[in-house]
Design a protein around this motif. Structure first.
Motif, PDB file in Angstrom:
ATOM      1  N   PRO A 140       0.816  -1.223   0.000  1.00 14.03           N
ATOM      2  CA  PRO A 140       0.000   0.000   0.000  1.00 14.03           C
ATOM      3  C   PRO A 140       0.846   1.269   0.000  1.00 14.03           C
ATOM      4  CG  PRO A 140      -0.903  -1.603   1.528  1.00 14.03           C
ATOM      5  CD  PRO A 140       0.407  -2.167   1.065  1.00 14.03           C
ATOM      6  N   GLU A 141       1.973   1.235   0.714  1.00 14.69           N
ATOM      7  CA  GLU A 141       2.835   2.413   0.774  1.00 14.69           C
ATOM      8  C   GLU A 141       3.447   2.724  -0.596  1.00 14.69           C
ATOM      9  OE1 GLU A 141       2.790   0.366   4.763  1.00 14.69           O
ATOM     10  OE2 GLU A 141       3.105  -0.258   2.684  1.00 14.69           O
ATOM     11  N   GLN A 142       3.823   1.678  -1.311  1.00 14.97           N
ATOM     12  CA  GLN A 142       4.422   1.889  -2.632  1.00 14.97           C
ATOM     13  C   GLN A 142       3.415   2.529  -3.582  1.00 14.97           C
ATOM     14  OE1 GLN A 142       5.292  -1.358  -5.678  1.00 14.97           O
ATOM     15  NE2 GLN A 142       7.366  -0.854  -5.008  1.00 14.97           N
ATOM     16  N   LYS A 143       2.190   2.014  -3.595  1.00 14.80           N
ATOM     17  CA  LYS A 143       1.171   2.563  -4.487  1.00 14.80           C
ATOM     18  C   LYS A 143       0.817   3.994  -4.103  1.00 14.80           C
ATOM     19  CE  LYS A 143      -1.815  -0.834  -4.001  1.00 14.80           C
ATOM     20  NZ  LYS A 143      -3.072  -1.592  -4.222  1.00 14.80           N
ATOM     21  N   ALA A 144       0.683   4.245  -2.816  1.00 14.39           N
ATOM     22  CA  ALA A 144       0.280   5.576  -2.354  1.00 14.39           C
ATOM     23  C   ALA A 144       1.348   6.621  -2.661  1.00 14.39           C
ATOM     24  CB  ALA A 144      -0.014   5.542  -0.861  1.00 14.39           C
ATOM     25  N   LEU A 145       2.613   6.295  -2.380  1.00 13.23           N
ATOM     26  CA  LEU A 145       3.674   7.271  -2.598  1.00 13.23           C
ATOM     27  C   LEU A 145       3.916   7.484  -4.088  1.00 13.23           C
ATOM     28  CD1 LEU A 145       5.619   9.177  -1.244  1.00 13.23           C
ATOM     29  CD2 LEU A 145       7.256   7.298  -1.001  1.00 13.23           C
ATOM     30  N   THR A 146       3.824   6.422  -4.879  1.00 18.05           N
ATOM     31  CA  THR A 146       3.954   6.566  -6.330  1.00 18.05           C
ATOM     32  C   THR A 146       2.847   7.459  -6.873  1.00 18.05           C
ATOM     33  OG1 THR A 146       4.983   4.384  -6.550  1.00 18.05           O
ATOM     34  CG2 THR A 146       3.976   5.321  -8.529  1.00 18.05           C
ATOM     35  N   ALA A 147       1.622   7.231  -6.418  1.00 19.03           N
ATOM     36  CA  ALA A 147       0.497   8.054  -6.873  1.00 19.03           C
ATOM     37  C   ALA A 147       0.686   9.511  -6.468  1.00 19.03           C
ATOM     38  CB  ALA A 147      -0.814   7.509  -6.318  1.00 19.03           C
ATOM     39  N   TYR A 148       1.191   9.739  -5.256  1.00 13.46           N
ATOM     40  CA  TYR A 148       1.402  11.111  -4.792  1.00 13.46           C
ATOM     41  C   TYR A 148       2.442  11.823  -5.658  1.00 13.46           C
ATOM     42  CZ  TYR A 148       2.741  15.009  -1.779  1.00 13.46           C
ATOM     43  OH  TYR A 148       3.031  16.263  -1.290  1.00 13.46           O
ATOM     44  N   VAL A 149       3.546  11.130  -5.944  1.00 17.19           N
ATOM     45  CA  VAL A 149       4.587  11.736  -6.777  1.00 17.19           C
ATOM     46  C   VAL A 149       4.048  12.032  -8.171  1.00 17.19           C
ATOM     47  CG1 VAL A 149       6.804  11.314  -7.916  1.00 17.19           C
ATOM     48  CG2 VAL A 149       6.517  10.742  -5.498  1.00 17.19           C
ATOM     49  N   LYS A 150       3.354  11.085  -8.774  1.00 19.62           N
ATOM     50  CA  LYS A 150       2.853  11.291 -10.126  1.00 19.62           C
ATOM     51  C   LYS A 150       1.731  12.327 -10.167  1.00 19.62           C
ATOM     52  CE  LYS A 150       3.153   8.273 -13.296  1.00 19.62           C
ATOM     53  NZ  LYS A 150       2.970   7.115 -14.209  1.00 19.62           N
ATOM     54  N   HIS A 151       0.975  12.447  -9.081  1.00 22.93           N
ATOM     55  CA  HIS A 151      -0.107  13.437  -9.039  1.00 22.93           C
ATOM     56  C   HIS A 151       0.431  14.861  -9.142  1.00 22.93           C
ATOM     57  CE1 HIS A 151      -4.040  15.067  -8.127  1.00 22.93           C
ATOM     58  NE2 HIS A 151      -3.555  15.750  -7.115  1.00 22.93           N
ATOM     59  N   GLN A 152       1.687  15.065  -8.772  1.00 21.73           N
ATOM     60  CA  GLN A 152       2.276  16.400  -8.877  1.00 21.73           C
ATOM     61  C   GLN A 152       2.476  16.821 -10.334  1.00 21.73           C
ATOM     62  OE1 GLN A 152       2.111  17.718  -5.906  1.00 21.73           O
ATOM     63  NE2 GLN A 152       1.672  15.631  -5.202  1.00 21.73           N
ATOM     64  N   SER A 153       2.317  15.861 -11.249  1.00 16.46           N
ATOM     65  CA  SER A 153       2.416  16.147 -12.683  1.00 16.46           C
ATOM     66  C   SER A 153       1.041  16.224 -13.342  1.00 16.46           C
ATOM     67  CB  SER A 153       3.253  15.070 -13.381  1.00 16.46           C
ATOM     68  OG  SER A 153       4.567  15.049 -12.890  1.00 16.46           O
ATOM     69  N   LEU A 154      -0.009  16.298 -12.549  1.00 17.36           N
ATOM     70  CA  LEU A 154      -1.369  16.315 -13.091  1.00 17.36           C
ATOM     71  C   LEU A 154      -1.493  17.376 -14.178  1.00 17.36           C
ATOM     72  CD1 LEU A 154      -4.235  15.043 -12.628  1.00 17.36           C
ATOM     73  CD2 LEU A 154      -4.740  17.059 -11.225  1.00 17.36           C
ATOM     74  N   GLY A 155      -1.894  16.947 -15.371  1.00 15.39           N
ATOM     75  CA  GLY A 155      -2.061  17.861 -16.492  1.00 15.39           C
ATOM     76  C   GLY A 155      -0.849  18.001 -17.389  1.00 15.39           C
ATOM     77  N   THR A 156       0.319  17.566 -16.917  1.00 15.73           N
ATOM     78  CA  THR A 156       1.546  17.657 -17.705  1.00 15.73           C
ATOM     79  C   THR A 156       1.556  16.568 -18.777  1.00 15.73           C
ATOM     80  OG1 THR A 156       2.756  18.450 -15.770  1.00 15.73           O
ATOM     81  CG2 THR A 156       4.069  17.624 -17.614  1.00 15.73           C
ATOM     82  N   PRO A 157       1.894  16.901 -20.008  1.00 12.54           N
ATOM     83  CA  PRO A 157       1.923  15.873 -21.058  1.00 12.54           C
ATOM     84  C   PRO A 157       3.025  14.837 -20.826  1.00 12.54           C
ATOM     85  CG  PRO A 157       1.817  18.079 -22.009  1.00 12.54           C
ATOM     86  CD  PRO A 157       2.114  18.254 -20.553  1.00 12.54           C
ATOM     87  N   VAL A 158       2.706  13.584 -21.099  1.00 17.77           N
ATOM     88  CA  VAL A 158       3.681  12.502 -21.002  1.00 17.77           C
ATOM     89  C   VAL A 158       4.759  12.687 -22.070  1.00 17.77           C
ATOM     90  CG1 VAL A 158       4.009  10.010 -21.346  1.00 17.77           C
ATOM     91  CG2 VAL A 158       2.021  10.858 -20.060  1.00 17.77           C
ATOM     92  N   ALA A 159       6.018  12.579 -21.657  1.00 15.36           N
ATOM     93  CA  ALA A 159       7.135  12.722 -22.602  1.00 15.36           C
ATOM     94  C   ALA A 159       8.353  12.021 -22.022  1.00 15.36           C
ATOM     95  CB  ALA A 159       7.439  14.191 -22.873  1.00 15.36           C
ATOM     96  N   ILE A 160       8.669  10.819 -22.529  1.00 12.39           N
ATOM     97  CA  ILE A 160       9.872  10.125 -22.068  1.00 12.39           C
ATOM     98  C   ILE A 160      10.984  10.318 -23.097  1.00 12.39           C
ATOM     99  CG2 ILE A 160       8.558   8.468 -20.729  1.00 12.39           C
ATOM    100  CD1 ILE A 160       9.158   6.371 -22.874  1.00 12.39           C
ATOM    101  N   ASP A 161      12.229  10.234 -22.628  1.00 13.04           N
ATOM    102  CA  ASP A 161      13.392  10.503 -23.475  1.00 13.04           C
ATOM    103  C   ASP A 161      14.028   9.190 -23.913  1.00 13.04           C
ATOM    104  OD1 ASP A 161      15.615  11.426 -24.748  1.00 13.04           O
ATOM    105  OD2 ASP A 161      16.413  12.574 -23.052  1.00 13.04           O
ATOM    106  N   LEU A 162      13.795   8.797 -25.147  1.00 11.47           N
ATOM    107  CA  LEU A 162      14.346   7.546 -25.657  1.00 11.47           C
ATOM    108  C   LEU A 162      15.818   7.675 -26.030  1.00 11.47           C
ATOM    109  CD1 LEU A 162      11.431   6.277 -27.924  1.00 11.47           C
ATOM    110  CD2 LEU A 162      11.984   5.575 -25.580  1.00 11.47           C
TER     111      LEU A 162
END
Length: 273
Positions: A140-162
């Motif tokens: 539960p801690e892993q899912k919650a903290l991952t969600a919290y970190v990713k939520h800080q990008s709410l609205g930001t377009p996905v862009a990974i660097d290949l």
């Protein structure tokens, strides 16, 4: 005419609506595909959900996944491990330090010579900086903290660097896996999410399978579901043996599938059926 997977009936495709969260944050749910993408338009899974489910995501107060995001906020500030540190000890206010970060994962990790996602980055910080134990997969801690970190990008377009490290070769492996048929049902990821998106399978409306909303709150499980949990569930549903979480196979698949959603807004925590 598209050939249908047995048991799938035509449903009519995604809705023509806009997603605005809290009346303020305009989300990108339709995007132009990156070069080499097999589809003409990149679509958020939000467009394929029922009206009731879509409405839950428009209001952070109503979004049931936000309860676990709040748990993640508490964990961010909790001291743990022999170093006597919390995440905030190094990174300060997550609303500032983590803004946009989740939209750029997976990233290349030189130390491990492979891509890492937000979950693995959190574990790396815990073991190397905090002197704490790594979270077990889907704790539960892993899912919650991952969600919290990713939520800080709410609205930001996905862009990974290949271009980072060997990300391109992992993309190629993920691309191969995406189209590989497996299991007793002889299905690939593409069988559902490319060839049949917009159709129904077992009363669920198939989307393009983009992952910009993970960890995602799934109503039928009444909790956040991690991306690798979802990958493993899909593979299981083809009646095949599924790889371990964070294995090379699933990390390659995460790189490729994340790229397929390039340009869509991070929706974490998205709400799905």
């Amino acid at each position: 005419m598209t050939a249908l997977v047995p048991g799938i009936a035509f449903a009519g495709g995604p809705v023509d609506e806009e997603l605005v969260i809290d009346g303020e944050i305009q989300m990108i749910t339709r995007a132009a595909p990156p070069e080499g993408h097999p589809l003409d338009e990149v679509l958020s899974g939000w467009l394929y959900r029922t009206e009731e489910t879509r409405l839950l995501e428009t209001d952070t107060f109503e979004n049931p996944g936000m309860l676990e995001v709040q748990d993640g906020a508490d964990l961010w500030n909790t001291v743990d491990g022999s170093a006597g540190k919390s995440c905030a000890s190094c990174h300060g206010d997550a609303e500032e330090s983590m803004a946009g970060v989740g939209a750029s994962f997976p990233k290349w990790d030189e130390a491990s010579n492979r891509p890492i996602n937000v979950e693995l980055q959190i574990n790396k910080c815990r073991t190397e900086e905090m002197g704490a134990e790594a979270y077990k997969f889907d704790a539960p801690e892993q899912k919650a903290l991952t969600a919290y970190v990713k939520h800080q990008s709410l609205g930001t377009p996905v862009a990974i660097d290949l271009a980072e490290g060997h990300m391109q070769s992992w993309w190629e492996k993920g691309n191969e896996l995406y189209y590989t048929r497996t299991g007793q049902l002889n299905l690939s990821c593409a069988s559902c999410h490319e060839q049949n998106n917009g159709n129904y399978i077992r009363a669920d409306h198939l989307s393009q399978g983009n992952v910009n909303g993970f960890p995602t709150y799934r109503l039928k499980q009444a909790s956040l579901v991690s991306l690798h949990n979802r990958f493993r569930g899909c593979i299981r549903d083809t009646r095949a043996e599924f790889p371990a979480a964070f294995s090379d196979e699933l990390m390659a698949l995460e790189v490729y599938v994340t790229w397929r959603g390039t340009g869509l807004s991070v929706e974490t925590p998205a709400v799905r059926q």
